[in-house]
Structures are given as C-alpha cells and as structure tokens.
Design an enzyme around this catalytic site. Sequence first.
Site, mmCIF file in Angstrom:
data_model
loop_
_atom_site.group_PDB
_atom_site.id
_atom_site.type_symbol
_atom_site.label_atom_id
_atom_site.label_comp_id
_atom_site.label_asym_id
_atom_site.label_seq_id
_atom_site.Cartn_x
_atom_site.Cartn_y
_atom_site.Cartn_z
ATOM 1 C CE1 TYR A 1 -9.528 8.785 2.569
ATOM 2 C CE2 TYR A 1 -10.300 8.005 0.458
ATOM 3 C CZ TYR A 1 -9.747 7.752 1.693
ATOM 4 O OH TYR A 1 -9.391 6.465 2.025
ATOM 5 C CG LEU B 1 1.221 0.090 -5.696
ATOM 6 C CD1 LEU B 1 1.020 1.182 -6.738
ATOM 7 C CD2 LEU B 1 2.031 -1.059 -6.280
ATOM 8 N NE ARG C 1 -0.472 4.376 3.265
ATOM 9 C CZ ARG C 1 -1.619 4.780 3.743
ATOM 10 N NH1 ARG C 1 -2.274 5.727 3.154
ATOM 11 N NH2 ARG C 1 -2.142 4.223 4.796
ATOM 12 N N GLY C 2 3.247 3.905 -2.727
ATOM 13 C CA GLY C 2 4.203 4.287 -3.775
ATOM 14 C C GLY C 2 5.615 3.809 -3.504
ATOM 15 C CB SER D 1 6.491 2.331 -7.400
ATOM 16 O OG SER D 1 7.058 3.544 -6.937
HETATM 17 N N1 LIG Z 1 -9.393 1.985 4.753
HETATM 18 C C1 LIG Z 1 -8.303 2.682 4.989
HETATM 19 O O1 LIG Z 1 -7.905 2.878 6.141
HETATM 20 C C2 LIG Z 1 -7.524 3.250 3.843
HETATM 21 C C3 LIG Z 1 -6.296 3.879 4.077
HETATM 22 C C4 LIG Z 1 -5.590 4.379 3.001
HETATM 23 C C5 LIG Z 1 -6.094 4.253 1.707
HETATM 24 N N2 LIG Z 1 -7.293 3.656 1.508
HETATM 25 C C6 LIG Z 1 -7.875 3.533 0.143
HETATM 26 O O2 LIG Z 1 -7.037 2.687 -0.620
HETATM 27 C C7 LIG Z 1 -6.608 3.355 -1.809
HETATM 28 C C8 LIG Z 1 -5.216 2.887 -2.200
HETATM 29 O O3 LIG Z 1 -4.305 3.154 -1.153
HETATM 30 P P1 LIG Z 1 -3.115 4.164 -1.271
HETATM 31 O O4 LIG Z 1 -3.407 5.134 -2.367
HETATM 32 O O5 LIG Z 1 -2.871 4.726 0.054
HETATM 33 O O6 LIG Z 1 -1.879 3.265 -1.527
HETATM 34 P P2 LIG Z 1 -1.153 2.570 -2.753
HETATM 35 O O7 LIG Z 1 -2.123 2.139 -3.795
HETATM 36 O O8 LIG Z 1 -0.245 1.593 -2.131
HETATM 37 O O9 LIG Z 1 -0.198 3.713 -3.301
HETATM 38 C C9 LIG Z 1 -0.626 4.816 -4.033
HETATM 39 C C10 LIG Z 1 0.623 5.576 -4.395
HETATM 40 O O10 LIG Z 1 1.349 4.808 -5.332
HETATM 41 C C11 LIG Z 1 1.630 5.584 -6.455
HETATM 42 N N3 LIG Z 1 1.518 4.747 -7.657
HETATM 43 C C12 LIG Z 1 0.419 4.206 -8.183
HETATM 44 N N4 LIG Z 1 0.714 3.498 -9.279
HETATM 45 C C13 LIG Z 1 2.044 3.618 -9.440
HETATM 46 C C14 LIG Z 1 2.942 3.140 -10.388
HETATM 47 N N5 LIG Z 1 2.514 2.391 -11.391
HETATM 48 N N6 LIG Z 1 4.257 3.459 -10.257
HETATM 49 C C15 LIG Z 1 4.658 4.217 -9.239
HETATM 50 N N7 LIG Z 1 3.852 4.721 -8.299
HETATM 51 C C16 LIG Z 1 2.561 4.414 -8.400
HETATM 52 C C17 LIG Z 1 0.578 6.663 -6.493
HETATM 53 O O11 LIG Z 1 1.129 7.752 -7.149
HETATM 54 P P3 LIG Z 1 0.260 8.968 -7.741
HETATM 55 O O12 LIG Z 1 -0.518 9.500 -6.574
HETATM 56 O O13 LIG Z 1 1.275 9.891 -8.231
HETATM 57 O O14 LIG Z 1 -0.629 8.413 -8.793
HETATM 58 C C18 LIG Z 1 0.343 6.891 -5.042
HETATM 59 O O15 LIG Z 1 1.288 7.816 -4.540
HETATM 60 C C19 LIG Z 1 -6.714 4.847 -1.458
HETATM 61 O O16 LIG Z 1 -6.819 5.648 -2.616
HETATM 62 C C20 LIG Z 1 -7.956 4.859 -0.607
HETATM 63 O O17 LIG Z 1 -9.116 4.867 -1.429
HETATM 64 C C21 LIG Z 1 -8.007 3.141 2.550
#
Ligand SMILES: NC(=O)c1ccc[n+]([C@@H]2O[C@H](COP(=O)([O-])OP(=O)(O)OC[C@H]3O[C@@H](n4cnc5c(N)ncnc54)[C@H](OP(=O)(O)O)[C@@H]3O)[C@@H](O)[C@H]2O)c1
Length: 336
Positions: free
Chosen positions: A61, A211, A213-214, A217
């Site tokens: 990352y 979420l 990826r947002g 929301s």
């Molecule tokens: N193992 C894997 O293959 C893999 C793949 C992807 C991710 N991950 C891990 O999982 C974690 C979470 O996944 P993710 O970040 O991809 O997906 P997520 O949690 O579904 O979505 C994150 C997105 O949602 C937005 N968000 C968060 N809270 C919100 C709210 N209350 N209202 C509106 N929007 C909101 C965030 O905005 P902001 O950015 O503006 O805060 C961000 O853009 C990652 O950070 C990573 O550590 C693992």
Amino acid sequence: MTTKTSKEVRLGATGPTVRRIGLGAMGMSGMYGAADDAESTATIHAALDSGVNLIDTGDFYGAGHNEMLIGRAITERPREDVVLSVKFGALRGPGGTWGGVDNRPEALRNFLGYSLQRLGVDYVDIYRPARLDPNVPIEDTVGAIAELIEAGYVRHIGLSEVGVETIRRAAAVHPISDLQIEYSLISRGIEAEILPVCRELGIGITAYGVLSRGLLSDSIRPGTTFEANDFRAHSPRFQGENLDRNLELVRALGEIASRRDVSVAQLAIAWALTRGDDIVPVIGARKRTRWSETASALDISLTAGELSAIESAVPAERVAGERYATAQMAMLDSER
Ligand SMILES: NC(=O)c1ccc[n+]([C@@H]2O[C@H](COP(=O)([O-])OP(=O)(O)OC[C@H]3O[C@@H](n4cnc5c(N)ncnc54)[C@H](OP(=O)(O)O)[C@@H]3O)[C@@H](O)[C@H]2O)c1
C-alpha cells in the site's frame, strides 16, 4: 427480536482477540485518491482511542508508505494495544506500477524484514499473502510463515481472497486465524462454500469492502468520477450505467436507513455485524469524521424485519458489475 453485537471477539479458534470492527488503512496511501498524512494519523489515533485494535495494512500500500504512516502513528502506544495485520506478496514498481505476486519463502522473509523496520515493531500479529501465487504451493508459503512464528517475528497466519481448496491445504500446515475477503450486502459470494469451510476449520473472517469501496454510503452520486489513480476509476461497479443501477439499490437502502435515523454506511456495517460473531468488518477510512460514523455502527441493533427489508432492498441479482476488473478477478483464487 433484535440482534445484539458483542464488542470483542477472538479471530477464529486460534487468533488474537479484536474489537468487532477493524480499521483498514489502505485508503491512507492513495488507493482512493490523495490522502492527508496528518488526518490519516489522527484517524488511526481516533480508532485506537475508541478501543479498536485491529489495523489492516499491506507492504505494497503506497509501496511502504502505509506501513511507515502506521509505524509513526503507533510509536507512543503500548505494542499490545494494536493488532497489526500485514499483507505481502504484491509487487510494485516505481511510479506505483503493479508487477504480479511473489510468495516464495525467501521473498516473504525479505518482505517481513522490511515491514518490521517500516512499522517500527519487532513482530506483526497476523501475516498473510495478499493473493495466491500460482507458482508457489500454499504449503510452502504457510510453512515459511510458521517458521517466522517459531522465531518470534509473527504471531498468527492469515489468508486473503483464497478458495476452499487452498484454505484446507493451508490449514493442514498451520492453524489459520482468519481469511480476509470481500463480503458485503452486494458481494455475498463467500456464503455458499467459503464461509462454511472457514467455520468448519475455526477460521475467522475479516471482511473488507463492506461499504463496497464507498458505494454503500451517502457519498457517491450519479455521474461521480474518480481520479485516474483511484481504484474506483477502473472498478466495474462504479462505471456509467452500472453505477446508475447500483445507486438505485443504495437509494432503496437509504429509505430504510432514514427510517432508523442512521446513514447507509452504518446500515451496511450493522448488517455485516449480524452475519456472525466470526465476521469482523475491516472498514476503510482516512478521516476522523468517517471513522466516528463507522464506529457508531456497533451500537445499532437490527430487528429481523429490518434485516429482511435490507436484504430485499439489494437482491444479489440486481447488482451491476463484478467486484474487480477482469484482470484482477483472474488473480482471485476465491473466484475459481
Ligand atoms: N485482502 C484484500 O484483498 C483487500 C482488498 C481491499 C481492501 N482490503 C483491506 O480492507 C480495508 C477496507 O476495504 P476498503 O477500504 O477497500 O473498502 P470499504 O471499507 O468498503 O470502503 C472504504 C471507502 O468507503 C468510504 N467510507 C468509509 N466510511 C464511510 C462513511 N461513513 N460514509 C461514506 N463513505 C465512507 C471511504 O472513504 P474515505 O476514504 O474518504 O474515508 C472509502 O472510500 C482496506 O483499507 C484494506 O486494509 C483488503
């Protein structure tokens, strides 16, 4: 009847005890466009102050940026207050290019050495390959991490985005604390086979993309566009007609959310929390305001009637677009 969420759980039969929601740090290193290090650090502090201990990162990352950011943020904290989950194996080049996967034992020993330096710690809590390396038997990868556990540099072994055969082969070598995999109201693929096998083997789930990826929301509107280096600029669910169709589902969820006076994101997290105590949502946030909204989802109880209304609002067959673009889907052992 309403569902009640416990505030802490053990990850799988052998993993660490974690708060029911974890913080995903990926977005703090550019995956969703530019991020501000000071605000990201304040978000990590807010999460830890609220009792959250699981922080998820990957050495790739921001090509080390994410680990250095986390390392600085936790430097004053007692080490045992943080459960660090670190993914490895994805290769990056200058300028952020992606170059495949390397899960060979000699490679992961090298990756871990650098991760410990960047994080400023002498062990990581959970170490996991981000993707299956088609050229390296999973037994070799897991066996090499098991040796690092023996040596004291790692506490637990996790997996990420692998399917049932790989899960069984890995668990035959060493206990696995958790499988990290996408799971949300609109990505329910794990329910058929992967989740039952994890339950059989005592493996927890750290659910990401809760979420979507947002998307799930109030923040994405029709016609929203993303910077070229934002994952969503290339994600099928955020493109043109697909986005319009998916936002119709979000609107339906929004009606249920407003009846409960919560946000769509909170509803999506609260739903995931009802799917079992073995499922720990890891939510991505890079701002304190987002994080406080996320953390409040722990206090939402849903009735059986609300749960069925939520599920009817987003039927799986109406979701438009795969969860990754074609080339990335091909790298998912979990989708075979
Ligand atoms: N193992 C894997 O293959 C893999 C793949 C992807 C991710 N991950 C891990 O999982 C974690 C979470 O996944 P993710 O970040 O991809 O997906 P997520 O949690 O579904 O979505 C994150 C997105 O949602 C937005 N968000 C968060 N809270 C919100 C709210 N209350 N209202 C509106 N929007 C909101 C965030 O905005 P902001 O950015 O503006 O805060 C961000 O853009 C990652 O950070 C990573 O550590 C693992």
